[in-house]
Design a protein around this motif. Sequence first.
Motif, short mmCIF file in Angstrom:
data_model
loop_
_atom_site.label_atom_id
_atom_site.label_comp_id
_atom_site.label_asym_id
_atom_site.label_seq_id
_atom_site.Cartn_x
_atom_site.Cartn_y
_atom_site.Cartn_z
N ILE A 174 22.20 34.42 28.54
CA ILE A 174 22.04 35.45 27.67
C ILE A 174 23.06 36.01 27.05
N LYS A 175 24.48 36.07 27.81
CA LYS A 175 25.53 36.34 27.20
C LYS A 175 25.59 36.22 25.78
N ALA A 176 25.11 35.16 25.24
CA ALA A 176 25.39 34.66 23.92
C ALA A 176 24.58 35.60 22.89
N ALA A 206 16.74 32.06 32.65
CA ALA A 206 17.87 32.99 32.10
C ALA A 206 19.22 32.65 33.09
N LEU A 207 20.31 32.63 32.41
CA LEU A 207 21.26 32.55 33.27
C LEU A 207 22.32 33.90 32.91
N VAL A 208 22.51 34.60 33.74
CA VAL A 208 23.26 35.96 33.59
C VAL A 208 24.38 35.89 34.51
N ILE A 217 24.86 22.43 43.44
CA ILE A 217 26.27 22.19 42.64
C ILE A 217 26.05 22.96 41.36
N HIS A 218 27.18 23.82 41.00
CA HIS A 218 27.04 24.29 39.56
C HIS A 218 28.35 23.73 38.91
N SER A 219 28.36 23.56 37.55
CA SER A 219 29.55 23.16 36.88
C SER A 219 29.35 23.85 35.50
N HIS A 220 30.22 24.15 34.67
CA HIS A 220 30.40 24.54 33.32
C HIS A 220 31.90 24.13 32.90
N ILE A 221 32.01 23.27 31.87
CA ILE A 221 33.34 22.83 31.50
C ILE A 221 33.83 23.45 30.34
N GLY A 222 33.00 24.34 29.48
CA GLY A 222 33.75 25.19 28.38
C GLY A 222 32.71 25.38 27.19
N SER A 223 33.08 25.84 26.27
CA SER A 223 32.09 26.17 25.06
C SER A 223 32.54 25.61 23.76
N GLY A 244 26.10 23.09 33.39
CA GLY A 244 26.39 24.11 32.49
C GLY A 244 26.12 24.23 31.03
N GLY A 245 26.47 25.05 30.36
CA GLY A 245 26.32 25.04 28.75
C GLY A 245 27.07 24.36 27.95
N GLY A 246 27.58 24.97 26.67
CA GLY A 246 28.84 24.83 26.08
C GLY A 246 28.85 23.79 24.88
N LEU A 247 27.34 23.31 24.72
CA LEU A 247 27.33 22.33 23.39
C LEU A 247 27.65 23.15 22.15
N GLY A 248 28.43 22.49 21.30
CA GLY A 248 28.91 23.17 20.09
C GLY A 248 27.88 23.22 18.84
N CYS A 296 20.67 23.06 32.89
CA CYS A 296 21.60 23.26 31.91
C CYS A 296 21.46 24.58 31.40
N GLU A 297 22.33 25.29 30.81
CA GLU A 297 22.58 26.67 30.53
C GLU A 297 23.29 26.83 29.04
N PRO A 298 22.35 26.27 28.07
CA PRO A 298 22.98 26.67 26.76
C PRO A 298 22.85 27.96 26.13
N GLY A 299 23.85 28.23 25.45
CA GLY A 299 23.96 29.85 25.03
C GLY A 299 23.88 29.63 23.31
N ARG A 300 25.21 29.53 22.85
CA ARG A 300 25.30 29.14 21.51
C ARG A 300 24.65 28.24 20.61
N ALA A 359 25.41 33.62 17.80
CA ALA A 359 25.84 33.80 18.95
C ALA A 359 27.05 34.24 19.02
N TYR A 360 27.29 35.25 20.09
CA TYR A 360 28.66 36.05 20.63
C TYR A 360 29.11 36.47 19.41
N ASN A 361 28.13 37.34 18.64
CA ASN A 361 28.56 38.33 17.52
C ASN A 361 28.15 39.56 18.12
C1 LIG Z 1 28.75 29.31 33.44
C2 LIG Z 1 28.24 29.21 32.07
N1 LIG Z 1 27.19 28.63 31.51
C3 LIG Z 1 26.78 28.58 30.34
C4 LIG Z 1 27.33 29.31 29.34
C5 LIG Z 1 26.95 28.91 27.93
O1 LIG Z 1 28.02 28.68 27.18
P1 LIG Z 1 27.48 28.19 25.59
O2 LIG Z 1 27.12 29.43 24.93
O3 LIG Z 1 28.82 27.56 25.02
O4 LIG Z 1 26.33 27.25 25.58
C6 LIG Z 1 28.55 29.92 29.69
C7 LIG Z 1 29.44 30.42 28.41
O5 LIG Z 1 30.55 29.63 28.26
C8 LIG Z 1 29.07 29.98 31.19
O6 LIG Z 1 30.34 30.41 31.56
#
Ligand SMILES: Cc1ncc(COP(=O)(O)O)c(C=O)c1O
Length: 425
Positions: free
Chosen positions: A68-70, A87-89, A205-211, A246-250, A285-289, A383-385
Amino acid sequence: MESKVYPITFCKDDQDYKIGGVSIPYLGEKHNTPLYILDKSTLSFQANTYMDSWKKYYKNNYKVLFAIKALPILEVIRIFKNHGLGALVSTGGELYIALSAGVSPENIYFHGNAKTLREIEYAIDQNIGALIIDNFDEYEKIKYLLSKKDAKINVLVRIIPNIEVNTHRSIRTGQTDTKFGLPIDQALILIQKIKKEKNIIFKGIHSHIGSQIFDISAYVKLSEVLSEVYNELKSQNIAVEEMSIGGGLGVAYTEEDNPPNIEDLAREVSNKFKETIGHNFTLICEPGRSLVGRAGITLYRIESRKELPNIRKYVSVDGGMSDNIRPSLYGAKYSALVITKNEKETIFSIAGKHCESGDILIKDFKGPWPNPGDYLITFTTGAYNFSMYTWYNATLRPAVVLVENGKEKLIVKRENYEDLLRGQL
Ligand SMILES: Cc1ncc(COP(=O)(O)O)c(C=O)c1O
Ligand SMILES: N[C@@H](CCCC[NH3+])C(=O)O
């Protein structure tokens, strides 16, 4: 109008540019500018694509958690909740927003590298789906809090997968040197400690490689790493019920960007797990953007123009780095469109109104030279505006309007001058 950057319903008829069947200039007149506009059809389409793609390729339970940070807006979270997303917070504030949107606690996961005692206690008291433990100190905090309560909490442990992705260095998180998560050997030690606790329940296990990642092979590599950790734990008789990629798909910010599609991600990751350990766990999986980016546009009014002979032309709008900090922060590129009667094209830079020379939304944009009062749209601002809004120069946070089927709904009010004084004594 076919484009990777336009929201699905963006179009032009004989009269106006429209989104969700609503005239964009009309929205500007009615709600004033800068204005964030969200296309509900695009939000729903992206959410459905995530849910349907995992359903198609992953033969066990899966969870899609909206990061939801996005875009931490109640109405948006409710839309995704209705499509079956959790939701991922990452803070107590985001947890509060997710709960206020009606997401059921078991569908909320909480990550972050510096959770406070208060935040952890809030998560335990709300009995959320899982805390994603980032480090040994967090584990000690959880233990301390649970020693004083009759409560339990599910946990995932965040690993550093040692995968460096090709994205802006500020938004890479899976490489060896990162503040997020633990190296795998340390994570395994932490898991052994957790397993000795009665009320800290190890789930996985949790992982997230970037955005803003364009390369699906990074997720395939990640699936291999997760499979190795899974097997290692299995050999220690430790069951792994859940794993998060994690999330991160562009997404595409310009027509030159070629992001992979969601279905490819689901297929490739599912195939890799099928080959390694099978679909014997709940995949998260945790998509935002990629859920919200394309759904959003920002509408500005052009306030002024100037020409520095033989140097550059500038067009300035009534917003800027306060409503979109990404160009100043990451050098991010955006696509735009000017709504004007003028036809003569030229090259100019689109500047924001803030007291920073770096407040340039788009450098060397090619389009018709507008008049003050004309509208300018920037795309892919979902996202992220809004969430990275800053009130620098005491600007008022713009309103947010949701559009669908010819109807508009104000979902966040514009701030007013009194809001600027809130909390000031
Ligand atoms: C742990 C984690 N999951 C998911 C996301 C969502 O990433 P994105 O908005 O790139 O999908 C982030 C932000 O990069 C994150 O730190
Ligand atoms: N804020 C970043 C993304 C950060 C992702 C945080 N986990 C951006 O605007 O691209």
